[in-house]
Design a protein around this motif. Structure first.
Motif, PDB file in Angstrom:
ATOM      1  N   ASP A  47       0.643  -1.175  -0.204  1.00 35.92           N
ATOM      2  CA  ASP A  47       0.048   0.298  -0.310  1.00 35.92           C
ATOM      3  C   ASP A  47       1.279   1.552  -0.007  1.00 35.92           C
ATOM      4  O   ASP A  47       0.611   2.245   0.133  1.00 35.92           O
ATOM      5  CB  ASP A  47      -0.845  -0.394   1.219  1.00 35.92           C
ATOM      6  CG  ASP A  47      -1.847  -1.016   1.310  1.00 35.92           C
ATOM      7  OD1 ASP A  47      -2.458  -1.482   0.251  1.00 35.92           O
ATOM      8  OD2 ASP A  47      -2.718  -1.590   2.185  1.00 35.92           O
ATOM      9  N   ASN A  97       1.468  -3.652  -8.756  1.00 33.84           N
ATOM     10  CA  ASN A  97       0.294  -3.070  -9.981  1.00 33.84           C
ATOM     11  C   ASN A  97       0.293  -4.156 -10.712  1.00 33.84           C
ATOM     12  O   ASN A  97      -1.085  -4.094 -10.515  1.00 33.84           O
ATOM     13  CB  ASN A  97       0.710  -2.025  -9.939  1.00 33.84           C
ATOM     14  CG  ASN A  97       0.652  -0.552  -8.958  1.00 33.84           C
ATOM     15  OD1 ASN A  97      -0.140  -0.443  -8.502  1.00 33.84           O
ATOM     16  ND2 ASN A  97       1.372   0.525 -10.085  1.00 33.84           N
ATOM     17  N   LYS A 135      -1.530  -6.986  -8.707  1.00 35.93           N
ATOM     18  CA  LYS A 135      -2.584  -6.721  -8.203  1.00 35.93           C
ATOM     19  C   LYS A 135      -3.684  -6.428  -9.775  1.00 35.93           C
ATOM     20  O   LYS A 135      -4.729  -7.222  -9.410  1.00 35.93           O
ATOM     21  CB  LYS A 135      -2.847  -5.604  -7.871  1.00 35.93           C
ATOM     22  CG  LYS A 135      -2.459  -5.354  -6.584  1.00 35.93           C
ATOM     23  CD  LYS A 135      -2.329  -3.811  -5.530  1.00 35.93           C
ATOM     24  CE  LYS A 135      -2.297  -3.556  -4.096  1.00 35.93           C
ATOM     25  NZ  LYS A 135      -2.309  -2.646  -4.085  1.00 35.93           N
ATOM     26  N   ASP A 139      -3.240 -12.729  -5.797  1.00 40.39           N
ATOM     27  CA  ASP A 139      -2.487 -12.908  -3.740  1.00 40.39           C
ATOM     28  C   ASP A 139      -1.241 -13.024  -3.723  1.00 40.39           C
ATOM     29  O   ASP A 139      -0.576 -14.828  -4.091  1.00 40.39           O
ATOM     30  CB  ASP A 139      -3.320 -13.526  -2.879  1.00 40.39           C
ATOM     31  CG  ASP A 139      -4.789 -13.773  -2.874  1.00 40.39           C
ATOM     32  OD1 ASP A 139      -5.454 -12.539  -3.413  1.00 40.39           O
ATOM     33  OD2 ASP A 139      -5.512 -14.477  -3.003  1.00 40.39           O
TER      34      ASP A 139
END
Length: 496
Positions: free
Chosen positions: A420, A432, A435, A440
């Protein structure tokens, strides 16, 4: 030539002469012997007889104590000791009075006695004759076995051990030498006496030529095969080569200073201090950014790191040996760096750590101190406490910890920062990509743990971050992850 007969055995008197003999390329069999050792004398007779049967090989003898440079080069800690050379390279060794093995090994490097004949112990009968064999076998019987009792010197008994401990501790600086300081009996002893006089320290001395028991016992006691031997506060510093190197680098004076050894003329010492052999390093400004970075990396390359002289299994000074022993007693896994192998690190670290001598022990990147401090901490129980507080368990190695970390999640990312809150563009790109593919993953912020950061580079053989792992195996860094994503292979690679 003592036991050597027939002129076939050559006594080597210098390293230069020895190197020339080796350089000729013929097979060479080298016998390290000592005049006080009975086993040496018996094996010397066998050696001499073998030399007449293998005329194409060079048979050379070296008196171990008289030629410390050669003895130390081949790590001789016992006599009789044999080194076998072929084509200029050492290919085999033999320790102890074992005539059959000697004959076999000679035949192996020099060719058997007659063409086609196997190199068997029987060949010794032809080479040595029954009398020699009986002599050696008789000697072996008396001493229990052919390998025991003839190692130089024999095990140190309690009475002798107590005497040696008293002797090495009888003066803060103690020199075991040949002759006396006023009248040295060998050039190496002379050199060390001269150095101690230049260092302006008071020292005690013991003439090992006057006492064979001390001479033989001290080699075993100190695990050092030659003389002179220099001790400081009961710990072996080394022989003449090490004393010279320490003196020239200014380190000997630092060791004396750290151990509270009085200089006999402080005013003179002060006058010479500005250039005291530190290779021009006078302060932190003397360290380049590259060296500072290298030292930082080294210090953090292991959770517990010891900068020492030599290696843990072959320490080159008593202080280093002491710290190695303590860490092993505490069952601590530790990394080490041999400062004798890199003068830039050796000199630079003194400035970086503001600690002038070695060994230096670091835990989690912090300097703990030298041998005296580590010993004191062990005695008081503080060392155990510090190790425990720093989360260092006795037994788990850094490699164990890294294996655990890379396997802590099927997909594992070692990055700068957190998913984060990435702390670098490359880490951000990989986060990025993962994601976007809906993968995961676990993560570890390498900025929070310098030991993991440095250790992982070696563990994975990958020098940069981020590093992405799948099922404990390295996938790669940012470029590889981007390439996999662009080819549409990322998700498939991470779910095979």
């Amino acid at each position: 030539m003592g036991g050597g007969g027939g002129g076939a055995v050559k006594e080597v008197k210098s390293k230069v002469e020895f190197d020339q003999t080796i350089g000729e390329g013929s097979p060479v069999i080298l016998h390290f012997w000592a005049s006080w050792c009975e086993a040496s004398k018996h094996m010397d007779q066998v050696f001499s007889h073998l030399s007449t049967d293998f005329p194409l090989a060079h048979f050379v003898r070296v008196e171990a104590e008289e030629q410390p440079e050669i003895s130390e080069a081949y790590s001789v800690s016992a006599v009789p000791y044999f080194v076998f050379f072929k084509d200029g390279k050492a290919v085999d060794t033999l320790e102890g009075a074992d005539p059959s093995s000697l004959a076999n090994k000679v035949a192996k490097v020099a060719g058997s006695i007659s063409p086609g004949e196997p190199a068997a112990p029987a060949s010794l009968g032809m080479a040595a004759g029954p009398t020699i064999l009986e002599t050696v076998q008789e000697f072996a019987k008396e001493n229990g076995s052919s390998r025991e009792g003839n190692l130089s010197p024999s095990a140190v008994g309690d009475r002798l051990k107590n005497r040696l401990e008293q002797l090495v501790n009888s003066h803060a600086v103690m020199l075991f030498m040949k002759g006396s300081p006023e009248s040295p009996e060998c050039g190496f002893s002379q050199k060390v006496v001269d150095i101690l006089k230049k260092e302006k320290v008071k020292f005690g001395s013991f003439d090992i030529l006057t006492d064979n028991e001390v001479r033989a016992g001290l080699k075993k006691f100190s695990n050092w095969p030659t003389f002179p031997q220099l001790y400081c506060k009961g710990e072996l510093l080394g022989g003449s080569d090490i004393a010279i190197a320490m003196h020239e680098s200014g380190e000997l004076r630092d060791v004396f200073k750290d151990h509270g050894i009085e200089i006999s003329d402080p005013s003179e010492m002060k006058a010479t201090e500005p250039d005291g052999g530190h290779g021009g390093i006078t302060g932190p400004s003397g360290l380049t950014a590259a060296l500072t970075s290298r030292l930082h990396g080294l210090i953090n390359s292991s959770e517990v790191l010891l900068f020492m002289k030599g290696k843990p299994d072959e320490p080159r000074c008593g202080f280093s040996r002491k710290v190695v022993d303590i860490l092993r007693q505490e069952k601590v896994k530790f990394g080490s760096f041999d400062i004798l192998s890199d003068d830039e690190v050796r000199q630079g670290l003194k400035v970086y750590s503001n600690w002038s001598s070695y060994p230096q022990l670091y835990i989690k990147g912090e300097l703990i101190g030298g041998s005296d401090i580590v010993l004191e901490m062990q005695k008081s129980g503080e060392l155990k406490k510090v190790l425990s507080e720093k989360g260092i368990s006795s037994g788990e190695t850094l490699e164990d910890r890294l294996k655990q970390l890379v396997n802590s999640s099927p997909v594992m990312l070692f990055m700068k920062g957190k998913p984060d809150d990435p702390r670098c563009g490359f880490s951000s790109k990989v986060v990025n990509a993962l994601k976007e593919e809906g993968v995961d993953f676990g993560s570890f912020d390498i900025l929070t743990d310098e030991v993991v950061r440095q250790g992982l580079k070696t563990f994975s053989n990958w020098p940069t971050f981020p590093q992405l792992y799948y099922k404990g195996e390295l996938i790669g860094g940012c470029d590889i992850v981007m390439e996999l994503r662009n080819n549409g292979d990322l998700k498939a690679t991470l779910s095979e």
